[in-house]
Design a protein around this motif. Structure first.
Motif, PDB file in Angstrom:
ATOM      1  N   ILE A  29      49.853  38.435  34.762  1.00  0.00           N
ATOM      2  CA  ILE A  29      48.505  38.815  34.621  1.00  0.00           C
ATOM      3  C   ILE A  29      47.721  37.852  33.857  1.00  0.00           C
ATOM      4  N   LEU A  32      45.799  35.725  36.549  1.00  0.00           N
ATOM      5  CA  LEU A  32      45.124  36.623  37.633  1.00  0.00           C
ATOM      6  C   LEU A  32      43.447  35.862  37.956  1.00  0.00           C
ATOM      7  N   GLN A  36      42.183  34.893  41.525  1.00  0.00           N
ATOM      8  CA  GLN A  36      40.838  35.240  42.056  1.00  0.00           C
ATOM      9  C   GLN A  36      40.119  34.243  42.306  1.00  0.00           C
ATOM     10  N   ASN A  41      43.665  37.761  48.096  1.00  0.00           N
ATOM     11  CA  ASN A  41      43.313  39.140  47.751  1.00  0.00           C
ATOM     12  C   ASN A  41      44.424  40.016  47.644  1.00  0.00           C
ATOM     13  N   ILE A  43      48.805  40.018  46.123  1.00  0.00           N
ATOM     14  CA  ILE A  43      49.925  39.409  45.626  1.00  0.00           C
ATOM     15  C   ILE A  43      51.198  40.044  46.132  1.00  0.00           C
ATOM     16  N   LEU A  79      49.442  45.101  35.359  1.00  0.00           N
ATOM     17  CA  LEU A  79      49.078  44.413  36.626  1.00  0.00           C
ATOM     18  C   LEU A  79      48.522  44.957  37.697  1.00  0.00           C
ATOM     19  N   GLU A  82      44.912  45.486  36.406  1.00  0.00           N
ATOM     20  CA  GLU A  82      44.130  44.191  36.105  1.00  0.00           C
ATOM     21  C   GLU A  82      43.658  43.579  37.544  1.00  0.00           C
ATOM     22  N   ALA A  83      44.720  43.418  38.424  1.00  0.00           N
ATOM     23  CA  ALA A  83      44.486  42.734  39.727  1.00  0.00           C
ATOM     24  C   ALA A  83      43.404  43.645  40.410  1.00  0.00           C
ATOM     25  N   SER A  84      43.508  44.959  40.380  1.00  0.00           N
ATOM     26  CA  SER A  84      42.632  45.744  41.286  1.00  0.00           C
ATOM     27  C   SER A  84      41.223  45.585  40.675  1.00  0.00           C
ATOM     28  N   ARG A  86      40.083  42.642  40.184  1.00  0.00           N
ATOM     29  CA  ARG A  86      39.709  41.458  40.573  1.00  0.00           C
ATOM     30  C   ARG A  86      39.678  41.354  42.173  1.00  0.00           C
ATOM     31  N   ILE A  88      42.291  42.414  43.894  1.00  0.00           N
ATOM     32  CA  ILE A  88      43.666  41.902  44.438  1.00  0.00           C
ATOM     33  C   ILE A  88      44.617  43.216  44.512  1.00  0.00           C
ATOM     34  N   ILE A  90      48.519  44.455  45.183  1.00  0.00           N
ATOM     35  CA  ILE A  90      50.051  44.354  44.740  1.00  0.00           C
ATOM     36  C   ILE A  90      50.831  44.480  46.282  1.00  0.00           C
TER      37      ILE A  90
END
Length: 541
Positions: A29, A32, A36, A41, A43, A79, A82-84, A86, A88, A90
């Motif tokens: 996290i 990230l 980015q 796009n 992980i 995770l 927060e990835a979404s 940006r 990204i 999973i």
């Protein structure tokens, strides 16, 4: 699917945030924004489920809970969220061929529970099959007077996919993660899940011909698809295939068969295996390397199927050390091989550290190693070979080469942790950290960032056909991607000497070079480990 550019993370070695020397989910996290910026796009994280960690998470004891070593399920939720934010997604790693012997199913089996004994393979008489980690593939249980099958470590007992109850349990495991918002699924050694009806000795080799791409494996994977990820939209699936054939690989990835989306094949990573054996060394055969990749690419293309594009992962030595010259040409070696691989037809996978040219471990004593496979093989090889020879083999083959912790900066423990890490850092004399790379506009990182952007933005590279040239040349690698009336040529020199070649420079322009080349001519002198990406218009197909 074709818009994906996947970044693989080996959590134990990525970033530690709780000062125990082991990377964790919060460490992912924390980085990230870095990922980015790199441009990926998706992980893919290797297993983070509850595990005794005998095989670094590939021995799962509980598929529905996170190992405290890495964090909590709440951390996973953060995770994903927060990835979404940006852009990204999973991907989780599922080990469905076997469980840890610490799993409650196996523990019940050890107590003689018939239901759970049938979750695994218990036999009165073992075959002569060999474990992929060395030694017999069977372990005796004195209390039951039976042997159980483990194709890998003795603490990894193979599951019986022929048992409908096992299949139902595993579908539940996959659906549990999909419901949490996971959009990528990587299946570990998934082509080994179908075992034969009759177990017999192998008088040819180690038993793998009886269980690799087994009798009902395609049936099982089609059923897994229809009961889990096939009911969702835009799920990327990839199956790791062990010792498979191209015919089976195409079937797994053929979209009309509804089994898997893409596949990992490893044939191109055995071209330096003497006698096709991992622990016997030889120089890479680059003609074989190119030929194998071309065969797989063209066969996949013929069936509208796709393969994973990779040279590095947690089980492989670093490609820049393995196939290049990471001492004399570190930048060129790192950028050449990633470019050659990522611009082919398929889904690119970049492995942590590849974006900074992280090299092999360069360990020099057995005490440096942690990988269970390497330690087992050391004990086996030292019986017949001297210490120096065995350590040289480990130096070139050990999975620890791809598992050394990420060097983020020049603080203590390279900014990975405030404590001594679970595995030592590479001992390469010219190590460049992430910080070094970010500060230097001519670094491997900034080249990789341009490479990823090119791959993601180009319709030719995402959708175009692929054609290969000069496959019999000992070190020259050339292929073309074509779409409509446009072509992208990729030209690489996989050697530490110059290579002069004829080249049609008509209506051509350079779009990427790892040597700073700006002009083309009909005679090119490629520098050691140079790669050149050229765009051409109005090419007749």
């Amino acid at each position: 699917m074709l818009n994906r550019f996947v970044y693989q993370i080996y959590p134990k070695s990525f970033k530690d945030t709780n000062d125990d020397g082991i990377g964790d989910i919060k460490g992912i996290i924390e980085k990230l924004d870095y990922l980015q910026d790199l441009g990926i796009n998706m992980i893919w994280t290797t297993p983070v489920f509850v595990s005794p960690q005998n095989d670094n998470g590939y021995d799962v004891a509980d598929y529905r809970n996170i190992d405290p070593l890495f964090g909590t399920m709440d951390d996973v939720d953060v995770l994903i969220e927060e990835a979404s934010k940006r852009g990204i997604d999973i991907m989780f790693d599922f080990v469905l061929n076997h469980t840890s012997t610490a799993h409650e199913w196996f523990q019940k089996a050890l107590k003689g529970d018939k239901k759970y004994m049938d979750y695994y393979f218990f036999k009165e008489k073992p075959t002569n099959w060999q474990s992929k980690f060395g030694g017999s593939a069977w372990k005796y249980v004195e209390s039951l007077d039976l042997y159980y099958l483990h194709l890998f470590d003795p603490t990894q007992a193979d599951l019986n996919w022929e048992n409908p109850e096992v299949f139902e349990e595993l579908c539940g495991v996959v659906n549990f993660s999909l419901e949490k918002g996971i959009t990528g699924l990587r299946f570990d050694v998934i082509n080994l899940v179908s075992k034969p009806d009759v177990f017999e000795d192998d008088d040819v080799w180690d038993g793998r011909r009886f269980y690799t791409d087994g009798p009902r494996v395609h049936e099982h994977l089609h059923a897994l698809n229809t009961h889990t990820f096939g009911t969702y939209e835009d799920i990327l699936t990839v199956g790791e295939l062990s010792s498979t054939t191209i015919d089976h690989a195409v079937k797994y990835a053929d979209p009309t068969r509804h089994e898997l989306g893409t596949v990992f094949g490893f044939h191109h990573l055995k071209v330096d295996y003497k006698n096709n054996r991992k622990w016997e060394l030889k120089d890479p055969d680059f003609v074989q390397f190119k030929t194998l990749l071309a065969e797989w690419q063209l066969e996949m293309q013929a069936h509208n199927a796709y393969m994973a594009l990779f040279l590095n992962n947690h089980d492989q030595p670093r490609a820049n050390s393995r196939f290049g010259d990471d001492l004399n040409y570190p930048f060129e070696s790192a950028t050449l091989y990633s470019t050659l691989m990522f611009l082919m037809r398929g889904i690119p996978y970049i492995y942590q550290g590849e974006e900074i040219g992280l090299p092999n471990a360069y360990f020099n004593t057995i005490d440096d190693y942690r990988d269970i496979e390497s330690l087992n093989m050391y004990r086996e090889l030292i019986q017949t070979q001297d210490e120096k020879t065995v350590l040289d083999i480990l130096n070139k083959r050990s999975r620890d080469n791809g598992r050394t912790p990420m060097p983020w900066n020049h603080d203590q423990f390279y900014g990975f942790s405030t404590q001594n890490p679970w595995l030592g850092f590479t001992k390469h004399p010219q190590l460049k950290t992430v910080e070094d790379n970010l500060k230097d506009p001519a670094s491997v990182y900034h080249y990789m960032k341009r490479l990823i952007a090119l791959r993601k933005s180009s319709q030719i590279l995402k959708e175009g056909s692929i054609h290969f040239s000069e496959l019999n040349h000992p070190t020259r690698f050339i292929y073309s991607r074509m779409l409509s009336d446009e072509t992208i040529d990729v030209v690489g020199n996989m050697s530490n000497t110059t290579d002069t070649l004829d080249f049609d420079a008509t209506d051509a322009s350079i779009i990427l070079s790892n040597t700073g080349r700006t002009e083309l001519s009909n005679t090119l002198v490629l520098q050691p480990f140079e790669v050149l990406v050229v765009h051409k218009k109005n090419v007749a197909l």
